[in-house]
Write a protein that holds these residues in place. Sequence first.
Motif, PDB file in Angstrom:
ATOM      1  N   HIS A  95      66.246  66.941  55.225  1.00 51.46           N
ATOM      2  CA  HIS A  95      64.891  67.473  54.489  1.00 51.46           C
ATOM      3  C   HIS A  95      63.917  68.144  55.346  1.00 51.46           C
ATOM      4  O   HIS A  95      63.722  67.594  56.424  1.00 51.46           O
ATOM      5  N   ILE A  96      63.219  68.614  54.615  1.00 57.29           N
ATOM      6  CA  ILE A  96      61.833  69.201  55.239  1.00 57.29           C
ATOM      7  C   ILE A  96      60.863  68.327  54.628  1.00 57.29           C
ATOM      8  O   ILE A  96      60.727  68.388  53.416  1.00 57.29           O
ATOM      9  N   PRO A  97      59.822  67.336  55.442  1.00 57.11           N
ATOM     10  CA  PRO A  97      58.880  66.772  54.639  1.00 57.11           C
ATOM     11  C   PRO A  97      57.881  67.896  54.205  1.00 57.11           C
ATOM     12  O   PRO A  97      57.679  68.786  54.442  1.00 57.11           O
ATOM     13  N   ALA A  98      57.451  67.562  52.790  1.00 56.49           N
ATOM     14  CA  ALA A  98      56.659  68.367  52.008  1.00 56.49           C
ATOM     15  C   ALA A  98      55.524  69.191  52.987  1.00 56.49           C
ATOM     16  O   ALA A  98      55.188  70.214  52.638  1.00 56.49           O
ATOM     17  N   PRO A  99      54.927  68.339  53.655  1.00 55.36           N
ATOM     18  CA  PRO A  99      53.571  68.886  54.462  1.00 55.36           C
ATOM     19  C   PRO A  99      54.056  70.261  55.425  1.00 55.36           C
ATOM     20  O   PRO A  99      53.463  71.269  55.544  1.00 55.36           O
ATOM     21  N   ASP A 100      55.239  69.718  55.958  1.00 55.71           N
ATOM     22  CA  ASP A 100      55.930  70.913  56.886  1.00 55.71           C
ATOM     23  C   ASP A 100      56.176  72.250  56.042  1.00 55.71           C
ATOM     24  O   ASP A 100      56.237  73.367  56.248  1.00 55.71           O
ATOM     25  N   ALA A 101      56.965  71.719  54.835  1.00 57.30           N
ATOM     26  CA  ALA A 101      57.443  73.081  53.866  1.00 57.30           C
ATOM     27  C   ALA A 101      56.278  73.700  53.472  1.00 57.30           C
ATOM     28  O   ALA A 101      56.528  74.859  53.497  1.00 57.30           O
ATOM     29  N   VAL A 102      55.046  73.062  53.215  1.00 54.72           N
ATOM     30  CA  VAL A 102      54.113  73.676  52.630  1.00 54.72           C
ATOM     31  C   VAL A 102      53.671  74.727  53.767  1.00 54.72           C
ATOM     32  O   VAL A 102      53.079  75.687  53.477  1.00 54.72           O
ATOM     33  N   LYS A 103      53.375  74.171  54.948  1.00 59.16           N
ATOM     34  CA  LYS A 103      53.061  74.938  56.289  1.00 59.16           C
ATOM     35  C   LYS A 103      53.863  76.007  56.265  1.00 59.16           C
ATOM     36  O   LYS A 103      53.264  77.025  56.828  1.00 59.16           O
ATOM     37  N   LEU A 104      55.193  75.996  56.287  1.00 64.31           N
ATOM     38  CA  LEU A 104      56.143  77.194  56.256  1.00 64.31           C
ATOM     39  C   LEU A 104      56.124  78.208  55.378  1.00 64.31           C
ATOM     40  O   LEU A 104      56.054  79.356  55.621  1.00 64.31           O
ATOM     41  N   LEU A 105      56.196  77.607  53.957  1.00 65.93           N
ATOM     42  CA  LEU A 105      56.535  78.615  53.087  1.00 65.93           C
ATOM     43  C   LEU A 105      55.755  78.317  51.670  1.00 65.93           C
ATOM     44  O   LEU A 105      55.943  79.031  50.745  1.00 65.93           O
ATOM     45  N   SER A 106      55.267  77.411  51.508  1.00 62.87           N
ATOM     46  CA  SER A 106      54.625  76.775  50.240  1.00 62.87           C
ATOM     47  C   SER A 106      55.445  75.772  49.482  1.00 62.87           C
ATOM     48  O   SER A 106      56.749  75.661  49.837  1.00 62.87           O
ATOM     49  N   ASN A 107      55.113  75.385  48.587  1.00 67.75           N
ATOM     50  CA  ASN A 107      55.749  74.289  47.820  1.00 67.75           C
ATOM     51  C   ASN A 107      57.200  74.848  46.921  1.00 67.75           C
ATOM     52  O   ASN A 107      57.848  74.145  46.265  1.00 67.75           O
ATOM     53  N   ARG A 108      57.259  76.121  46.741  1.00 64.40           N
ATOM     54  CA  ARG A 108      58.202  76.676  46.174  1.00 64.40           C
ATOM     55  C   ARG A 108      59.624  76.716  46.487  1.00 64.40           C
ATOM     56  O   ARG A 108      60.549  76.775  45.853  1.00 64.40           O
ATOM     57  N   PHE A 109      59.930  76.350  47.757  1.00 56.35           N
ATOM     58  CA  PHE A 109      61.043  76.443  48.281  1.00 56.35           C
ATOM     59  C   PHE A 109      61.581  75.035  48.575  1.00 56.35           C
ATOM     60  O   PHE A 109      60.985  74.171  49.146  1.00 56.35           O
ATOM     61  N   ILE A 110      62.658  74.474  48.627  1.00 54.99           N
ATOM     62  CA  ILE A 110      63.469  73.512  49.036  1.00 54.99           C
ATOM     63  C   ILE A 110      64.145  73.707  50.299  1.00 54.99           C
ATOM     64  O   ILE A 110      64.255  74.844  50.751  1.00 54.99           O
ATOM     65  N   TYR A 111      64.744  72.680  51.060  1.00 59.36           N
ATOM     66  CA  TYR A 111      65.362  72.960  52.269  1.00 59.36           C
ATOM     67  C   TYR A 111      66.158  74.170  52.463  1.00 59.36           C
ATOM     68  O   TYR A 111      66.022  74.860  53.430  1.00 59.36           O
ATOM     69  N   GLU A 112      67.233  74.347  51.378  1.00 57.15           N
ATOM     70  CA  GLU A 112      68.191  75.448  51.628  1.00 57.15           C
ATOM     71  C   GLU A 112      67.223  76.623  51.647  1.00 57.15           C
ATOM     72  O   GLU A 112      67.812  77.579  52.394  1.00 57.15           O
ATOM     73  N   ALA A 113      66.405  76.915  50.834  1.00 59.35           N
ATOM     74  CA  ALA A 113      65.468  78.135  50.789  1.00 59.35           C
ATOM     75  C   ALA A 113      64.741  78.329  52.259  1.00 59.35           C
ATOM     76  O   ALA A 113      65.034  79.315  52.786  1.00 59.35           O
ATOM     77  N   VAL A 114      64.275  77.324  52.749  1.00 59.24           N
ATOM     78  CA  VAL A 114      63.763  77.312  54.025  1.00 59.24           C
ATOM     79  C   VAL A 114      64.568  77.547  55.124  1.00 59.24           C
ATOM     80  O   VAL A 114      64.251  78.589  55.979  1.00 59.24           O
ATOM     81  N   LYS A 115      65.817  77.162  54.918  1.00 57.25           N
ATOM     82  CA  LYS A 115      66.836  77.323  56.104  1.00 57.25           C
ATOM     83  C   LYS A 115      67.068  78.851  55.967  1.00 57.25           C
ATOM     84  O   LYS A 115      67.383  79.440  56.957  1.00 57.25           O
ATOM     85  N   THR A 116      67.139  79.527  54.755  1.00 55.52           N
ATOM     86  CA  THR A 116      67.489  80.770  54.705  1.00 55.52           C
ATOM     87  C   THR A 116      66.579  81.508  55.367  1.00 55.52           C
ATOM     88  O   THR A 116      66.610  82.645  55.783  1.00 55.52           O
ATOM     89  N   GLN A 117      65.353  81.378  55.138  1.00 58.71           N
ATOM     90  CA  GLN A 117      64.204  82.031  55.339  1.00 58.71           C
ATOM     91  C   GLN A 117      63.994  81.914  56.953  1.00 58.71           C
ATOM     92  O   GLN A 117      63.635  83.007  57.688  1.00 58.71           O
ATOM     93  N   ILE A 118      63.972  80.782  57.833  1.00 63.29           N
ATOM     94  CA  ILE A 118      63.700  80.562  59.132  1.00 63.29           C
ATOM     95  C   ILE A 118      64.604  80.423  60.045  1.00 63.29           C
ATOM     96  O   ILE A 118      64.498  80.454  61.402  1.00 63.29           O
ATOM     97  N   GLY A 119      66.085  80.251  59.526  1.00 65.33           N
ATOM     98  CA  GLY A 119      67.182  79.910  60.045  1.00 65.33           C
ATOM     99  C   GLY A 119      67.085  78.791  61.272  1.00 65.33           C
ATOM    100  O   GLY A 119      66.570  77.713  60.674  1.00 65.33           O
TER     101      GLY A 119
END
Length: 165
Positions: A95-119
């Motif tokens: 998973h992506i820790p919430a603070p890192d997910a927020v830094k990357l894309l905001s709270n709207r996305f979960i792991y797969e969405a982040v993975k899709t966005q940043i590879g």
Amino acid sequence: MTIFNADEIRVALETAFPVPMDEYEDAFYCQLMAGSLNDLAKVYKRRFNETVDEIKAGGLLSEDFVLVLEESQKKEVDIPALRSGLPDLFAEVVHIPAPDAVKLLSNRFIYEAVKTQIGDRIKRYEAVNVDDLEARLPVAERPEYITMKTTPKGYIVKRVIRRRG
């Protein structure tokens, strides 16, 4: 050397600074006393750290005390080893820790969405919860993927207990 406990210090303070009888005055007194004690604690903590630095710098020894470096331990997952050694299990628990997910894309996305966005850049942020992995991994396999990390907490002073003989 006299050692005082918190109750003895409280009694001494309340003797020097009597506790008001009125509830509001007492609440105000407690508020001021807590702030003063917090400030005083900072003074003693700073003095403690300076004295420990002097002890260490001077290589000072005592027959009555010893300086001990305390450590804390925390389990950490070896992400690259788990990713390559057990990719299916890794996929279940990563998973992506919430603070890192927020830094990357905001709270709207979960792991797969982040993975899709940043590879592949996601690898830098991937995390596995130790408890989730331990629940799915046999005990015998845990040491390969979970290590114990030790970090210093700070110094304490302990009294040396001498045995009479």
